[in-house]
Design an enzyme around this catalytic site. Structure first.
Site, PDB file in Angstrom:
ATOM      1  N   CYS A   1       3.849   2.639   8.854  1.00  0.00           N
ATOM      2  CA  CYS A   1       4.115   4.040   8.212  1.00  0.00           C
ATOM      3  C   CYS A   1       4.858   4.551   8.961  1.00  0.00           C
ATOM      4  O   CYS A   1       4.537   5.545  10.556  1.00  0.00           O
ATOM      5  CB  CYS A   1       2.584   4.591   8.245  1.00  0.00           C
ATOM      6  SG  CYS A   1       2.749   6.468   7.300  1.00  0.00           S
TER       7      CYS A   1
ATOM      8  N   PRO B   1       0.961  -1.362   0.535  1.00  0.00           N
ATOM      9  CA  PRO B   1       0.291   0.033   0.226  1.00  0.00           C
ATOM     10  C   PRO B   1       0.661   1.651   0.137  1.00  0.00           C
ATOM     11  O   PRO B   1       1.091   1.270   0.619  1.00  0.00           O
ATOM     12  CB  PRO B   1      -0.359  -0.098   0.865  1.00  0.00           C
ATOM     13  CG  PRO B   1       0.147  -1.368   2.239  1.00  0.00           C
ATOM     14  CD  PRO B   1       0.464  -1.880   1.553  1.00  0.00           C
ATOM     15  N   LEU B   2       0.722   1.914  -0.973  1.00  0.00           N
ATOM     16  CA  LEU B   2       1.951   3.313  -0.575  1.00  0.00           C
ATOM     17  C   LEU B   2       0.324   4.147  -1.058  1.00  0.00           C
ATOM     18  O   LEU B   2      -0.392   4.781  -2.025  1.00  0.00           O
ATOM     19  CB  LEU B   2       2.415   3.485  -1.902  1.00  0.00           C
ATOM     20  CG  LEU B   2       3.595   2.718  -1.646  1.00  0.00           C
ATOM     21  CD1 LEU B   2       4.084   2.264  -3.305  1.00  0.00           C
ATOM     22  CD2 LEU B   2       4.360   2.832  -1.184  1.00  0.00           C
TER      23      LEU B   2
ATOM     24  N   ARG C   1       7.093   1.136  -3.686  1.00  0.00           N
ATOM     25  CA  ARG C   1       7.970   1.887  -4.604  1.00  0.00           C
ATOM     26  C   ARG C   1       8.349   1.018  -6.484  1.00  0.00           C
ATOM     27  O   ARG C   1       8.887   2.123  -7.753  1.00  0.00           O
ATOM     28  CB  ARG C   1       8.969   2.704  -4.224  1.00  0.00           C
ATOM     29  CG  ARG C   1       8.176   3.424  -2.679  1.00  0.00           C
ATOM     30  CD  ARG C   1       9.506   4.532  -2.261  1.00  0.00           C
ATOM     31  NE  ARG C   1      10.294   3.343  -1.428  1.00  0.00           N
ATOM     32  CZ  ARG C   1      11.529   3.846  -1.451  1.00  0.00           C
ATOM     33  NH1 ARG C   1      11.948   5.589  -1.280  1.00  0.00           N
ATOM     34  NH2 ARG C   1      12.194   2.921  -0.100  1.00  0.00           N
TER      35      ARG C   1
ATOM     36  N   LYS D   1       0.912  -4.507   8.917  1.00  0.00           N
ATOM     37  CA  LYS D   1       1.829  -4.545   7.918  1.00  0.00           C
ATOM     38  C   LYS D   1       3.279  -3.955   8.868  1.00  0.00           C
ATOM     39  O   LYS D   1       3.082  -3.210   9.533  1.00  0.00           O
ATOM     40  CB  LYS D   1       2.228  -3.717   6.981  1.00  0.00           C
ATOM     41  CG  LYS D   1       2.948  -3.118   6.840  1.00  0.00           C
ATOM     42  CD  LYS D   1       3.368  -2.969   5.126  1.00  0.00           C
ATOM     43  CE  LYS D   1       4.407  -2.930   4.357  1.00  0.00           C
ATOM     44  NZ  LYS D   1       4.872  -1.606   4.022  1.00  0.00           N
TER      45      LYS D   1
ATOM     46  N   ASN E   1       9.845  -6.877   2.492  1.00  0.00           N
ATOM     47  CA  ASN E   1       9.699  -5.491   1.758  1.00  0.00           C
ATOM     48  C   ASN E   1      10.712  -4.857   2.039  1.00  0.00           C
ATOM     49  O   ASN E   1      11.240  -4.744   2.734  1.00  0.00           O
ATOM     50  CB  ASN E   1       8.293  -5.020   2.203  1.00  0.00           C
ATOM     51  CG  ASN E   1       7.947  -3.560   1.442  1.00  0.00           C
ATOM     52  OD1 ASN E   1       7.598  -2.445   3.044  1.00  0.00           O
ATOM     53  ND2 ASN E   1       8.148  -3.484   0.416  1.00  0.00           N
ATOM     54  N   GLY E   2      10.858  -3.524   0.885  1.00  0.00           N
ATOM     55  CA  GLY E   2      11.679  -3.062   0.666  1.00  0.00           C
ATOM     56  C   GLY E   2      12.834  -2.936  -0.282  1.00  0.00           C
ATOM     57  O   GLY E   2      13.304  -3.825  -0.057  1.00  0.00           O
TER      58      GLY E   2
END
Length: 310
Positions: free
Chosen positions: A101, A16-17, A225, A141, A200-201
């Site tokens: 976040c 989710p972004l 991203r 997350k 993730n990352g």
């Protein structure tokens, strides 16, 4: 009820972004092979107070299946009310709690990665989601911590709440998006808990995804991203291919544009500018093209420009 998510193969998940992973974008990546799509982060507050904009953010494309909605919140009763509202909305397969976040606005409000600094509170909020959620999945997350890395403690706290899987971004809150991603810490979390872990990352291509999966033994990768400006990365991951033809890229960009206009209306042309900045990376004349699109707000002129540039 048959489970919608199959962990027998590594999963490819769209992260989710905020400001990017709206319905048009998710429908494009879904077409290219994302196994799971997740909404932009939804504030429990905004949901409970019935913000129109928030309800629109939850809408999904028919192709999005399974589809998870991500919420953020720091008060058990608000989070409970948000979950009860989501329970009434069809087509949602899971609810994800954002515990990662790093944005100051979210952090200072006590939500997002703030919860990593108070694992009792994290468990209280996440257990509330689990308790009231009538959807098939409850997920979380997380990051590795606020300032110091505590992947094992976080993993165990999340697991104790009965979630179905956890996605972990391999940085602390302090590391924002710049610090090197710590795949050792992801591996450590994976080894210390029994539930599936999604890594993730900085996963931007097939080679990196393969390397991270082999190293961390994670059950899938989450791409955020790395998909902006190249939603076909999911196709590359699925099929192990490096190259996507220019024709296909052009077709996708136009399809994405049309979807944005359908969903957001006239304002979609202005919203699409930042996406064109990403899509045009590496093309000859990209700078001039960006200067031009920054001044265009007519949907037809914008489409013609895309047609001729790509």
């Amino acid at each position: 009820m048959e489970k919608k998510i199959d962990f027998s193969q590594p999963l490819m998940v769209l992260a989710p972004l905020a400001g990017y992973t709206d319905l048009p974008f998710r429908s494009v990546v879904k077409k290219f092979g994302a196994d799971i799509t997740i909404s932009e982060m939804i504030s429990s507050n905004a949901l409970v107070y019935k913000s129109e904009k928030t309800l629109k953010m939850i809408e999904k494309s028919p192709s999005e299946d399974p589809y998870i909605v991500q919420i953020a919140g720091n008060k058990p009763e608000l989070v409970r009310d948000a979950v009860l509202i989501l329970n009434e909305i069809d087509g949602i397969d899971g609810i994800d709690l954002n515990c990662g976040c790093p944005a100051p606005k979210v952090f200072n409000h006590g939500s997002g990665s703030n919860l990593l600094g108070d694992l009792k509170k994290l468990e209280e909020i996440l257990s509330t989601v689990k308790k009231y959620n009538k959807k098939q999945y409850t997920t979380a997350k997380v990051r590795l911590g606020v300032n110091e890395k505590i992947p094992v403690e976080i993993g165990k706290a999340v697991e104790a709440c009965g979630v179905d899987f956890v996605s972990v971004h391999g940085r602390t809150r302090a590391g924002k998006y710049k610090a090197p991603v710590d795949y050792d810490a992801i591996k450590l979390m994976k080894e210390s808990i029994k539930i599936p872990v999604i890594a993730n990352g900085d996963i931007k291509d097939y080679a990196k995804a393969k390397e991270v999966l082999e190293y961390t033994k994670a059950n899938g990768v989450m791409i955020g991203r790395g998909a902006i400006g190249k939603p076909w990365v999911f196709y590359q991951l699925k099929h192990g291919v490096e190259d996507i033809s220019e024709e296909i890229k052009k077709e996708i960009i136009l399809e994405h544009y049309d979807a944005v206009i359908r969903f957001h209306g006239e304002h979609g042309a202005v919203m699409f500018r930042k996406l064109l900045h990403s899509y045009s990376k590496g093309y000859r004349g990209a700078n001039e093209f960006r200067d031009v699109v920054n001044r265009v707000s007519d949907i037809h002129i914008m489409r013609d420009l895309i047609e001729s540039f790509f």
